[in-house]
Design a protein around this motif. Structure first.
Motif, mmCIF file in Angstrom:
data_model
loop_
_atom_site.group_PDB
_atom_site.id
_atom_site.type_symbol
_atom_site.label_atom_id
_atom_site.label_comp_id
_atom_site.label_asym_id
_atom_site.label_seq_id
_atom_site.Cartn_x
_atom_site.Cartn_y
_atom_site.Cartn_z
ATOM 1 N N THR A 169 0.842 -1.195 0.000
ATOM 2 C CA THR A 169 0.000 0.000 0.000
ATOM 3 C C THR A 169 0.878 1.246 0.000
ATOM 4 O O THR A 169 1.985 1.245 0.526
ATOM 5 N N ARG A 170 0.332 2.299 -0.604
ATOM 6 C CA ARG A 170 1.035 3.588 -0.676
ATOM 7 C C ARG A 170 0.220 4.640 0.068
ATOM 8 O O ARG A 170 -1.013 4.639 0.038
ATOM 9 N N GLY A 171 0.930 5.544 0.751
ATOM 10 C CA GLY A 171 0.266 6.630 1.459
ATOM 11 C C GLY A 171 0.985 7.956 1.237
ATOM 12 O O GLY A 171 1.671 8.136 0.218
ATOM 13 N N ARG A 172 0.831 8.862 2.202
ATOM 14 C CA ARG A 172 1.495 10.166 2.104
ATOM 15 C C ARG A 172 2.039 10.523 3.482
ATOM 16 O O ARG A 172 1.317 10.489 4.479
ATOM 17 N N ALA A 173 3.324 10.814 3.547
ATOM 18 C CA ALA A 173 3.958 11.124 4.820
ATOM 19 C C ALA A 173 3.480 12.475 5.354
ATOM 20 O O ALA A 173 3.187 13.404 4.589
ATOM 21 N N ALA A 174 3.397 12.564 6.678
ATOM 22 C CA ALA A 174 3.071 13.821 7.353
ATOM 23 C C ALA A 174 3.530 13.703 8.801
ATOM 24 O O ALA A 174 3.805 12.604 9.306
#
Length: 335
Positions: A169-174
């Protein structure tokens, strides 16, 4: 000098660490021991520094006794406690290799030509079996293959297949203090994997149910960062073709993760010989990759339930009894 007791040979083989990919030393030892006993031994190249061994006695062998010399990690040195042999490879499968050598020498003494095929890479990609199947060294007379895996000294009538695959799975860093600014790949993966137990999977009257488990998990970059990626490595034990199983898992994922297929083997129906108790093996073997070696049979001392554990062992009496069993199997299968 002919080998009559598999125990000393099994211990010698088990003293050499041979995790898949690092089998060179044990192959060299087995090559030397077989040559000293008068076998004609040839190497089948697999990959740089890695080879299978083919040992023959007499001309035109019809039957081949085959098992693998690689093991899973971690290495556990051999020890004998009472009437039990403990250690890595005790039942999966260096003890079996030793019993096969002894059976081969009995057959040779009876004037029955036989081949021994000791492969590498069974615990990972089955590359040793694939190399042996394509090798020009395969005896043209070979038409019976007796494969060795721990079946509790029963003759397996079938084996499940296997499919390894990765979900990513791919996400977005924060910053983790502001989770609404990111997209957690680990959360996506956990939600997906939570559905596994409710997934409807095929079953077969002989082989039983398809099963799947999560073997490894990874993801994220730090505990205070919303994870930009995550992955799970899964393995399914199959009663249908790997292709149909992969299609089923891909439909279930439905675009919520990347699906990366890995090594697979199909389920197999196997031969039987009168006089042997039978069973079904839920594990996969090298047999599907060795189709050119003849009609397959599967038998071995020890239990798969202790293979791959720190407590791996085999009863010494069962190990010794396997010598007679392999001899009878060759005679019965060849007819």
């Amino acid at each position: 000098m002919p080998t009559t007791d598999p125990l000393p040979l099994a211990v010698d083989l088990m003293r050499v660490e041979s995790t898949s990919g690092r089998e060179g030393a044990v192959v060299a030892l087995a090559e030397r021991l077989l040559a000293e006993r008068g076998w004609t031994v040839q190497r089948i190249p697999v990959s740089p520094g890695r080879d299978d061994l083919l040992a023959t006695s007499g001309r035109d062998p019809v039957a081949t006794l085959s098992t693998h010399l690689d093991t899973v990690p971690p290495y556990v040195p051999p020890r004998v406690e009472g009437e039990t042999l403990f250690g890595r490879g005790a039942c999966d499968a260096k003890g079996i290799a030793a019993a096969m050598v002894c059976a081969g020498e009995r057959l040779r003494g009876r004037g029955v030509p036989v081949a021994l095929l000791l492969v590498v890479g069974e615990e990972t990609a089955h590359d040793g079996a694939h190399a042996a199947n394509a090798s020009p060294l395969r005896p043209p007379t070979a038409r019976v293959l007796i494969d060795g895996e721990p079946t509790e000294s029963t003759l397996a009538v079938g084996t499940k297949g296997a499919l390894r695959f990765t979900l990513r799975t791919r996400g977005r860093a924060a910053h983790s203090a502001y989770p609404h600014l990111g997209d957690s790949a680990t959360a996506r993966l956990v939600r997906l994997l939570s559905e596994l137990d409710g997934l409807a999977l095929p079953a077969d009257p002989l082989l039983g149910a398809t099963t799947v488990h999560v073997g490894m998990l990874a993801g994220g970059v730090a505990d205070n960062v919303i994870a930009p990626w995550a992955e799970a490595r899964l393995m399914a034990r199959l009663v249908t073709s790997p292709e149909s199983a992969l299609e089923l898992f891909t439909r279930w994922v439905d675009g919520r993760a990347e699906v990366e297929p890995g090594v697979s083997v199909p389920p197999v129906r196997l031969g039987v010989v009168p006089g042997f108790a039978t069973s079904v093996a839920a594990f996969a073997t090298d047999i599907p990759a060795l189709g050119a070696w003849g009609a397959p049979f599967l038998f071995g001392p020890g239990s798969i339930h202790v293979a791959h554990t720190d407590d791996e062992h085999v009863p010494i009496a069962e190990l010794r009894a396997a010598v007679d069993a392999y001899e009878r199997l060759v005679v019965g299968a060849v007819g």
